[in-house]
Scaffold this motif. Structure first.
Motif, PDB file in Angstrom:
ATOM      1  N   ARG A 154       0.850  -1.190   0.000  1.00  0.00           N
ATOM      2  CA  ARG A 154       0.000   0.000   0.000  1.00  0.00           C
ATOM      3  C   ARG A 154       0.888   1.243   0.000  1.00  0.00           C
ATOM      4  O   ARG A 154       1.758   1.388   0.863  1.00  0.00           O
ATOM      5  N   PRO A 155       0.636   2.165  -0.918  1.00  0.00           N
ATOM      6  CA  PRO A 155       1.450   3.393  -0.943  1.00  0.00           C
ATOM      7  C   PRO A 155       0.842   4.475  -0.058  1.00  0.00           C
ATOM      8  O   PRO A 155       0.251   5.448  -0.525  1.00  0.00           O
ATOM      9  N   LEU A 156       0.952   4.311   1.265  1.00  0.00           N
ATOM     10  CA  LEU A 156       0.448   5.344   2.173  1.00  0.00           C
ATOM     11  C   LEU A 156       1.266   6.614   1.952  1.00  0.00           C
ATOM     12  O   LEU A 156       2.494   6.581   1.882  1.00  0.00           O
ATOM     13  N   ALA A 157       0.569   7.746   1.832  1.00  0.00           N
ATOM     14  CA  ALA A 157       1.223   8.952   1.328  1.00  0.00           C
ATOM     15  C   ALA A 157       1.383  10.028   2.387  1.00  0.00           C
ATOM     16  O   ALA A 157       0.515  10.221   3.240  1.00  0.00           O
ATOM     17  N   MET A 158       2.504  10.735   2.296  1.00  0.00           N
ATOM     18  CA  MET A 158       2.743  11.941   3.079  1.00  0.00           C
ATOM     19  C   MET A 158       2.931  13.079   2.087  1.00  0.00           C
ATOM     20  O   MET A 158       3.695  12.946   1.133  1.00  0.00           O
ATOM     21  N   ASP A 159       2.227  14.172   2.303  1.00  0.00           N
ATOM     22  CA  ASP A 159       2.362  15.323   1.414  1.00  0.00           C
ATOM     23  C   ASP A 159       3.729  15.969   1.664  1.00  0.00           C
ATOM     24  O   ASP A 159       4.015  16.409   2.781  1.00  0.00           O
ATOM     25  N   PRO A 160       4.604  16.015   0.638  1.00  0.00           N
ATOM     26  CA  PRO A 160       5.944  16.575   0.864  1.00  0.00           C
ATOM     27  C   PRO A 160       5.925  18.056   1.231  1.00  0.00           C
ATOM     28  O   PRO A 160       6.897  18.582   1.756  1.00  0.00           O
ATOM     29  N   ALA A 179       3.752  19.285   3.405  1.00  0.00           N
ATOM     30  CA  ALA A 179       3.223  19.413   4.766  1.00  0.00           C
ATOM     31  C   ALA A 179       4.342  19.766   5.736  1.00  0.00           C
ATOM     32  O   ALA A 179       5.503  19.402   5.552  1.00  0.00           O
ATOM     33  N   LYS A 180       3.968  20.463   6.821  1.00  0.00           N
ATOM     34  CA  LYS A 180       4.977  20.915   7.779  1.00  0.00           C
ATOM     35  C   LYS A 180       5.447  19.801   8.701  1.00  0.00           C
ATOM     36  O   LYS A 180       6.518  19.860   9.277  1.00  0.00           O
ATOM     37  N   ASN A 181       4.607  18.782   8.890  1.00  0.00           N
ATOM     38  CA  ASN A 181       5.038  17.651   9.706  1.00  0.00           C
ATOM     39  C   ASN A 181       4.471  16.377   9.109  1.00  0.00           C
ATOM     40  O   ASN A 181       3.599  16.402   8.253  1.00  0.00           O
ATOM     41  N   THR A 182       5.000  15.255   9.552  1.00  0.00           N
ATOM     42  CA  THR A 182       4.587  13.957   9.011  1.00  0.00           C
ATOM     43  C   THR A 182       4.008  13.080  10.106  1.00  0.00           C
ATOM     44  O   THR A 182       4.115  11.858  10.068  1.00  0.00           O
ATOM     45  N   GLU A 183       3.381  13.725  11.090  1.00  0.00           N
ATOM     46  CA  GLU A 183       2.856  12.957  12.215  1.00  0.00           C
ATOM     47  C   GLU A 183       1.727  12.016  11.790  1.00  0.00           C
ATOM     48  O   GLU A 183       1.578  10.925  12.320  1.00  0.00           O
ATOM     49  N   SER A 184       0.945  12.465  10.831  1.00  0.00           N
ATOM     50  CA  SER A 184      -0.210  11.660  10.416  1.00  0.00           C
ATOM     51  C   SER A 184      -0.078  11.286   8.956  1.00  0.00           C
ATOM     52  O   SER A 184      -0.141  12.136   8.075  1.00  0.00           O
ATOM     53  N   ILE A 185       0.155  10.002   8.706  1.00  0.00           N
ATOM     54  CA  ILE A 185       0.235   9.504   7.339  1.00  0.00           C
ATOM     55  C   ILE A 185      -1.188   9.335   6.825  1.00  0.00           C
ATOM     56  O   ILE A 185      -2.032   8.727   7.465  1.00  0.00           O
ATOM     57  N   SER A 186      -1.452   9.874   5.655  1.00  0.00           N
ATOM     58  CA  SER A 186      -2.817   9.937   5.150  1.00  0.00           C
ATOM     59  C   SER A 186      -3.250   8.635   4.500  1.00  0.00           C
ATOM     60  O   SER A 186      -2.489   8.000   3.784  1.00  0.00           O
ATOM     61  N   ARG A 187      -4.514   8.247   4.770  1.00  0.00           N
ATOM     62  CA  ARG A 187      -5.147   7.168   4.018  1.00  0.00           C
ATOM     63  C   ARG A 187      -5.861   7.764   2.804  1.00  0.00           C
ATOM     64  O   ARG A 187      -6.381   7.041   1.975  1.00  0.00           O
ATOM     65  N   ASP A 188      -5.909   9.092   2.734  1.00  0.00           N
ATOM     66  CA  ASP A 188      -6.463   9.779   1.584  1.00  0.00           C
ATOM     67  C   ASP A 188      -5.357   9.918   0.542  1.00  0.00           C
ATOM     68  O   ASP A 188      -4.203   9.563   0.781  1.00  0.00           O
ATOM     69  N   HIS A 189      -5.710  10.452  -0.613  1.00  0.00           N
ATOM     70  CA  HIS A 189      -4.701  10.612  -1.658  1.00  0.00           C
ATOM     71  C   HIS A 189      -4.074  12.001  -1.610  1.00  0.00           C
ATOM     72  O   HIS A 189      -4.622  12.932  -1.019  1.00  0.00           O
ATOM     73  N   VAL A 190      -2.926  12.105  -2.240  1.00  0.00           N
ATOM     74  CA  VAL A 190      -2.183  13.361  -2.298  1.00  0.00           C
ATOM     75  C   VAL A 190      -1.892  13.677  -3.761  1.00  0.00           C
ATOM     76  O   VAL A 190      -1.450  12.807  -4.518  1.00  0.00           O
ATOM     77  N   VAL A 191      -2.174  14.904  -4.178  1.00  0.00           N
ATOM     78  CA  VAL A 191      -1.808  15.392  -5.506  1.00  0.00           C
ATOM     79  C   VAL A 191      -0.877  16.579  -5.308  1.00  0.00           C
ATOM     80  O   VAL A 191      -1.203  17.514  -4.574  1.00  0.00           O
ATOM     81  N   CYS A 192       0.292  16.535  -5.938  1.00  0.00           N
ATOM     82  CA  CYS A 192       1.228  17.644  -5.777  1.00  0.00           C
ATOM     83  C   CYS A 192       2.066  17.825  -7.034  1.00  0.00           C
ATOM     84  O   CYS A 192       2.193  16.915  -7.860  1.00  0.00           O
ATOM     85  N   GLU A 193       2.605  19.021  -7.192  1.00  0.00           N
ATOM     86  CA  GLU A 193       3.553  19.317  -8.272  1.00  0.00           C
ATOM     87  C   GLU A 193       4.800  19.882  -7.618  1.00  0.00           C
ATOM     88  O   GLU A 193       4.968  21.089  -7.518  1.00  0.00           O
ATOM     89  N   ASP A 194       5.661  18.983  -7.137  1.00  0.00           N
ATOM     90  CA  ASP A 194       6.851  19.457  -6.443  1.00  0.00           C
ATOM     91  C   ASP A 194       8.032  19.625  -7.396  1.00  0.00           C
ATOM     92  O   ASP A 194       9.133  19.957  -6.966  1.00  0.00           O
ATOM     93  N   TYR A 195       7.788  19.374  -8.698  1.00  0.00           N
ATOM     94  CA  TYR A 195       8.774  19.702  -9.731  1.00  0.00           C
ATOM     95  C   TYR A 195       7.979  20.181 -10.946  1.00  0.00           C
ATOM     96  O   TYR A 195       6.991  19.545 -11.323  1.00  0.00           O
ATOM     97  N   PRO A 196       8.358  21.298 -11.555  1.00  0.00           N
ATOM     98  CA  PRO A 196       7.565  21.846 -12.659  1.00  0.00           C
ATOM     99  C   PRO A 196       7.336  20.841 -13.790  1.00  0.00           C
ATOM    100  O   PRO A 196       8.279  20.236 -14.298  1.00  0.00           O
ATOM    101  N   GLY A 197       6.078  20.658 -14.128  1.00  0.00           N
ATOM    102  CA  GLY A 197       5.726  19.751 -15.220  1.00  0.00           C
ATOM    103  C   GLY A 197       5.484  18.324 -14.804  1.00  0.00           C
ATOM    104  O   GLY A 197       5.098  17.483 -15.641  1.00  0.00           O
ATOM    105  N   LEU A 198       5.675  18.006 -13.505  1.00  0.00           N
ATOM    106  CA  LEU A 198       5.475  16.643 -13.014  1.00  0.00           C
ATOM    107  C   LEU A 198       4.431  16.652 -11.904  1.00  0.00           C
ATOM    108  O   LEU A 198       4.684  17.134 -10.798  1.00  0.00           O
ATOM    109  N   ILE A 199       3.253  16.137 -12.196  1.00  0.00           N
ATOM    110  CA  ILE A 199       2.178  16.000 -11.221  1.00  0.00           C
ATOM    111  C   ILE A 199       2.254  14.598 -10.626  1.00  0.00           C
ATOM    112  O   ILE A 199       2.269  13.607 -11.367  1.00  0.00           O
ATOM    113  N   THR A 200       2.306  14.507  -9.302  1.00  0.00           N
ATOM    114  CA  THR A 200       2.316  13.203  -8.633  1.00  0.00           C
ATOM    115  C   THR A 200       0.983  12.974  -7.944  1.00  0.00           C
ATOM    116  O   THR A 200       0.496  13.835  -7.218  1.00  0.00           O
TER     117      THR A 200
END
Length: 631
Positions: free
Chosen positions: A402-408, A410-431
């Motif tokens: 299971r790919p449990l996700a942490m939003d990069p 986010a200010k802390n990683t105390e709670s690993i999400s069971r929800d999904h994460v969408v981010c663009e932490d590099y221009p042109g690449l949506i994760t």
């Protein structure tokens, strides 16, 4: 927290849920006039009786033709449920779309699920007693999507009743109220109402259920409904539907590097290796969507070696047992194991699936279940059954990550999400990562919305996948199998070369109808007209004709592709899958023109793959409390 204390919380919870439903705003989208016109066009492409998916060669040529001058709008990396969902969503919005998958569609986590389409009973419990609005929102959303998945693929998904045994009257009241709350949250997306059954009624419905547990007699059960699916068949169906909608999808094609703009450093494409031919080529795209599941960090680090990891991998192990462990059409949920986990025991494709575990793991291409995890599941179900639970009954066992996700961001990683994460932490690449099978469609919608914003794309319409059945689903009816049984025969070639007719029995007809939907007649025609009507394995309905059909129309490129993802034989019975391999390879060799060397290579790869499925035959163990006969 005592059961009595928990009961007191339900009254307030029900009031809160009733009030929150309107506030959460989960309303079915209304199509505009323009969208209605476009969805009819997309549906006609997908449901055309003469339509076939473009060949692998055509798909590769489309990707190769995508240049810096004329790029794709969106290129998806990853062919799991989310990736194929993104490709279908984007293509149905009129965008120019490509998808590449390093192995096969659904080769990773998407084929190794519990096979449930669920809202999350456990998350609802947390939401109520932790006063967690976020968890409640997840459950609302997942229950809406649960109904949508079943409607979009009716041949591959159905409602399944699940029984919760109660050995205490407090438990009866607690689970009855909790599951009524689950019904209330589902509202108009409800499958069927939950209800209580007496101890005697429960035994009649589930004959192998134990009458005593922990020295307490069974007081009854509460039965509720969730959805069940054939996960990899649904995933492959999404890939083929995306292809018919105009996406260029290519499995066994690996991204080995990114192409970047010399000035802005924005990602503008990828360098791809065709793993079947060794050919390498560039494909350009305005936006790349990373939907690589547990492997999304390795894709992100191709773009930026210093990228912070966002995946916390968790291992989920499942085992398959003979059909007599559970009745057809009724599942069992063990609500509390010794370490607080939930274990399901569900009928699936004529066998019983039990799981799952939840433990930290490392990311690997072929995860293997540990013997301790298999024993944990056996121990968990043992106390709830009057059947002697034996390790030697395990027909197959597998592990999924299971790919449990942490939003990069986010200010802390105390709670690993069971929800999904969408981010663009590099221009042109949506994760896009995290989430679960049930919500793949809405995850894909979010990812495409992000891609449109990032690439300033111009779709012809909004999201249509709420109203789009996958190939084989439109016009399918549960009674469709009768046409196959009445109008087709299975022509079988005997060992001496003689061709003999065989009846298209109900088991084979039902299997074809559920696996291929309205396309099942194409498979039946191959069985009849090309003398490929034999079963591949004794006791299972899979036919030789399916191998040929999947090679021609479902991008089945290897023996492992067929034995694990086009059929489910590896998951149902590892040893039977091993015995079927020579004939499967023989048919694939004819379809793909393999030489003898390639056939030997396929056999070796498939045998190595099956070794990771710890059936009772290939497991090395001391049987312990689960003593088998003959040991």
């Amino acid at each position: 927290m005592t059961t009595a204390t928990r009961l007191k919380g339900f009254g307030a919870a029900i009031v809160a849920v009733a009030g929150a439903y309107g506030a959460l705003g989960f309303r079915d989208p209304v199509l505009s006039e323009n969208d209605r016109g476009n969805i009819y066009s997309i549906r006609s492409k997908i449901n055309d009786v003469n339509a076939v998916v473009p060949s692998r060669e055509v798909q590769e040529s489309v990707l190769m033709a995508a240049s810096s001058v004329n790029p794709l709008d969106v290129l998806v990396v990853g062919g799991g449920a989310t990736g194929c969902g993104v490709a279908l969503d984007a293509a149905s919005r009129g965008l120019h779309v490509g998808l590449v998958e390093r192995e096969d569609f659904s080769s990773g986590t998407s084929s190794r699920s519990t096979k449930l389409i669920h809202g999350g009973v456990r998350y609802l419990e947390k939401a109520v007693f932790n006063f967690d609005y976020g968890q409640l929102r997840l459950v609302f959303h997942a229950l809406k999507e649960r109904k949508q998945v079943i409607e979009n693929a009716p041949h591959l998904c159905q409602a399944l009743p699940c029984m919760t045994p109660c050995f205490d009257w407090y438990e009866v009241v607690y689970y009855w109220m909790g599951l009524k709350l689950y019904d209330l949250v589902a509202a108009r997306h409800l499958l069927h109402l939950s209800r209580y059954y007496s101890a005697q009624e429960s035994i009649e419905l589930f004959p192998t259920l134990a009458r005593k547990g922990n020295d307490k007699s069974l007081k009854g059960t509460v039965v509720y409904y969730d959805g069940q699916m054939n996960d990899s068949r649904l995933n492959v169906g999404l890939a083929c539907t995306a292809a018919l909608a105009g996406a260029a999808v290519l499995n066994h094609a690996e991204v080995i590097d990114f192409l970047k703009d010399d000035v802005t450093e924005r990602i503008v494409g990828v360098h791809i290796r065709n793993k079947l031919t060794g050919k390498e080529f560039d494909t350009y795209a305005k936006v790349v969507v990373n939907a690589a599941g547990p492997f999304c960090d390795s894709v992100r680090k191709l773009a930026d070696k210093g990228a912070q990891s966002m995946i916390c991998p968790s291992s989920g192990v499942h085992i398959v047992l003979p059909d007599y462990y559970s009745p057809e059409g009724m599942g069992l949920i063990v609500p509390k194991t010794k370490d607080g986990r939930v274990v399901f025991m569900l009928p699936w494709l004529g066998r019983t699936i039990a799981g799952t575990t939840d433990s930290s793991t490392t990311i690997t291409m072929l995860p293997e279940p540990r013997e301790s995890e298999i024993q944990f599941i056996l121990d968990a179900i043992c106390d709830y059954l009057n059947v002697k639970v034996r390790r030697t009954d395990v027909l197959s066992a597998w592990s999924g990550i299971r790919p449990l996700a942490m939003d990069p961001s986010a200010k802390n990683t105390e709670s690993i999400s069971r929800d999904h994460v969408v981010c663009e932490d590099y221009p042109g690449l949506i994760t896009i990562t995290g989430g679960k099978w049930t919500t793949y469609r809405s995850m894909a919608e979010d990812a495409v919305n992000a891609a449109i914003k990032s690439g300033k794309l111009s779709p012809t319409n909004g999201c249509l996948t709420n109203h789009l059945r996958i190939v084989g689903g439109d016009g399918w009816d549960p009674a469709s199998f009768t046409v196959l049984a009445q109008q087709y025969v299975r022509m079988k070639k005997a060992n001496n070369g003689e061709v003999v007719p065989g009846v298209m029995d109900s088991a084979a007809a039902k299997h074809l109808s559920h696996a291929y939907g309205t396309l099942a007649e194409r498979v039946a025609a191959i069985a009849q007209n090309e003398n490929l009507g034999k079963r591949l394995a004794h006791g299972y309905p899979f036919l030789e004709a399916e191998v040929a059909y999947c090679a021609r129309h479902e991008y089945c490129e290897s023996a492992v592709d067929f034995v694990s993802r086009r059929s489910r034989l590896a998951f149902l019975d590892t040893d039977a899958a091993g015995r079927a391999l020579p004939r499967i390879i023989q048919i694939l060799a004819t379809e793909h023109k393999w030489n003898e060397s390639r056939q030997k290579e396929e056999l070796h790869k498939a045998e190595v793959f099956l070794e990771t499925f710890k059936s009772s035959k290939n497991a090395h163990f001391l049987d312990g409390k689960h003593t088998g006969l003959g040991l």
